[in-house]
Write a protein that holds these residues in place. Structure first.
Motif, short mmCIF file in Angstrom:
data_model
loop_
_atom_site.label_atom_id
_atom_site.label_comp_id
_atom_site.label_asym_id
_atom_site.label_seq_id
_atom_site.Cartn_x
_atom_site.Cartn_y
_atom_site.Cartn_z
N LYS A 79 0.86 -1.18 0.00
CA LYS A 79 0.00 0.00 0.00
C LYS A 79 0.89 1.23 0.00
O LYS A 79 2.08 1.16 0.36
CB LYS A 79 -0.93 0.02 1.20
CG LYS A 79 -0.21 0.17 2.54
CD LYS A 79 -1.18 0.20 3.68
CE LYS A 79 -0.41 0.29 5.00
NZ LYS A 79 -1.28 0.35 6.15
N LEU A 80 0.31 2.33 -0.43
CA LEU A 80 1.01 3.60 -0.41
C LEU A 80 0.34 4.53 0.57
O LEU A 80 -0.88 4.56 0.66
CB LEU A 80 0.95 4.30 -1.78
CG LEU A 80 1.61 3.64 -2.95
CD1 LEU A 80 1.46 4.53 -4.17
CD2 LEU A 80 3.06 3.38 -2.68
N LYS A 81 1.15 5.27 1.28
CA LYS A 81 0.64 6.37 2.10
C LYS A 81 1.16 7.64 1.46
O LYS A 81 2.37 7.81 1.28
CB LYS A 81 1.11 6.28 3.55
CG LYS A 81 0.53 7.38 4.44
CD LYS A 81 1.05 7.32 5.85
CE LYS A 81 0.34 6.26 6.62
NZ LYS A 81 0.67 6.29 8.06
N LEU A 82 0.25 8.50 1.06
CA LEU A 82 0.58 9.79 0.45
C LEU A 82 0.33 10.86 1.49
O LEU A 82 -0.79 11.00 1.99
CB LEU A 82 -0.29 10.03 -0.78
CG LEU A 82 -0.33 8.90 -1.81
CD1 LEU A 82 -1.42 9.14 -2.84
CD2 LEU A 82 1.02 8.76 -2.48
N ILE A 83 1.39 11.61 1.82
CA ILE A 83 1.28 12.65 2.85
C ILE A 83 1.60 13.98 2.20
O ILE A 83 2.74 14.23 1.79
CB ILE A 83 2.25 12.38 4.02
CG1 ILE A 83 2.01 10.97 4.60
CG2 ILE A 83 2.11 13.46 5.10
CD1 ILE A 83 3.11 10.47 5.48
N GLY A 84 0.58 14.84 2.10
CA GLY A 84 0.75 16.15 1.48
C GLY A 84 0.96 17.22 2.54
O GLY A 84 0.27 17.25 3.55
N ARG A 85 1.95 18.10 2.28
CA ARG A 85 2.24 19.19 3.21
C ARG A 85 2.27 20.52 2.46
O ARG A 85 2.69 20.58 1.31
CB ARG A 85 3.60 18.97 3.88
CG ARG A 85 3.61 17.79 4.84
CD ARG A 85 4.95 17.70 5.59
NE ARG A 85 4.91 16.72 6.63
CZ ARG A 85 5.13 15.43 6.47
NH1 ARG A 85 5.40 14.95 5.29
NH2 ARG A 85 5.07 14.61 7.49
N ASP A 86 1.85 21.58 3.16
CA ASP A 86 1.92 22.91 2.56
C ASP A 86 3.33 23.47 2.71
O ASP A 86 4.23 22.80 3.25
CB ASP A 86 0.85 23.84 3.15
CG ASP A 86 1.07 24.16 4.63
OD1 ASP A 86 2.18 23.93 5.18
OD2 ASP A 86 0.13 24.66 5.26
N LYS A 87 3.55 24.70 2.25
CA LYS A 87 4.89 25.30 2.26
C LYS A 87 5.47 25.48 3.66
O LYS A 87 6.68 25.61 3.82
CB LYS A 87 4.89 26.63 1.51
CG LYS A 87 4.02 27.68 2.14
CD LYS A 87 4.00 28.93 1.32
CE LYS A 87 3.02 29.93 1.94
NZ LYS A 87 2.86 31.09 1.11
N ASN A 88 4.62 25.45 4.69
CA ASN A 88 5.08 25.57 6.07
C ASN A 88 5.30 24.21 6.74
O ASN A 88 5.64 24.14 7.91
CB ASN A 88 4.07 26.38 6.89
CG ASN A 88 3.94 27.79 6.37
OD1 ASN A 88 4.94 28.44 6.06
ND2 ASN A 88 2.71 28.26 6.25
N GLY A 89 5.09 23.14 5.99
CA GLY A 89 5.30 21.80 6.52
C GLY A 89 4.08 21.20 7.21
O GLY A 89 4.14 20.09 7.72
N LYS A 90 2.97 21.93 7.23
CA LYS A 90 1.75 21.44 7.88
C LYS A 90 1.12 20.36 7.00
O LYS A 90 0.98 20.51 5.79
CB LYS A 90 0.75 22.58 8.06
CG LYS A 90 -0.53 22.15 8.72
CD LYS A 90 -1.52 23.29 8.84
CE LYS A 90 -2.82 22.77 9.39
NZ LYS A 90 -3.88 23.77 9.29
N VAL A 91 0.74 19.24 7.64
CA VAL A 91 0.09 18.16 6.92
C VAL A 91 -1.29 18.62 6.46
O VAL A 91 -2.11 19.05 7.26
CB VAL A 91 -0.02 16.88 7.78
CG1 VAL A 91 -0.83 15.81 7.07
CG2 VAL A 91 1.37 16.36 8.13
N VAL A 92 -1.52 18.55 5.15
CA VAL A 92 -2.79 18.96 4.55
C VAL A 92 -3.69 17.74 4.33
O VAL A 92 -4.90 17.83 4.45
CB VAL A 92 -2.54 19.70 3.21
CG1 VAL A 92 -3.83 20.08 2.53
CG2 VAL A 92 -1.67 20.92 3.44
#
Length: 149
Positions: free
Chosen positions: A19-32
């Motif tokens: 499985k894949l876990k996709l973790i998106g973060r904004d420019k400040n490193g906050k998990v979106v």
């Protein structure tokens, strides 16, 4: 799931799933967002696994992940449909466990819709692939987890 042989009282079946876990973060490193999607081991990926187990001359290890903006292929795929970025991947495995991971981070991701693990910084053997809805994000961390059972 892949079975090498039928399970009976004198043998143990070997399965591999991922499985894949996709973790998106904004420019400040906050998990979106965090998304999990299944992945598909390619035919070439199964050949790769068999060669690692059985050949004297080993194929190069899995070292990179790639993303693209095409449609993820099926088991016969050997490349991404439209690769846009490739990044070094970090392998991790704890002795005595039945899981291992590859992790990579991509920055300035635009409309990524496909993924693959490779054993080279260019071209190479594609172990697995997955598709997902389009992602545009400042930072995308991908963790590919494989479980043997």
């Amino acid at each position: 799931m892949f079975k090498l042989f039928k399970k009976d009282k004198n043998r143990e079946a070997i399965n591999i799933k991922g499985k894949l876990k996709l973790i998106g973060r904004d420019k400040n490193g906050k998990v979106v967002f965090i998304k999990e999607v299944p992945n598909l081991i390619t035919n070439a990926g199964f050949d790769f696994i068999a060669d690692v187990i059985g050949k004297t001359t080993q194929p190069s290890e899995i070292t990179h992940m790639a993303i693209g903006n095409g449609t993820a292929g099926d088991a016969t795929a050997t490349t991404l449909t439209s690769e846009t970025a490739r990044s070094a991947a970090t392998y991790a495995h704890t002795a005595g466990t039945k899981t291992f991971t590859f992790t990579a981070t991509f920055t300035s991701v635009v409309a990524a819709t496909e993924y693959g693990c490779f054993n080279a910084s260019e071209n190479g053997t594609m172990l697995n692939t997955a598709g997902f809805t389009a992602i545009t994000i400042d930072s995308l961390q991908i963790v590919a987890t494989f479980t043997l059972s």
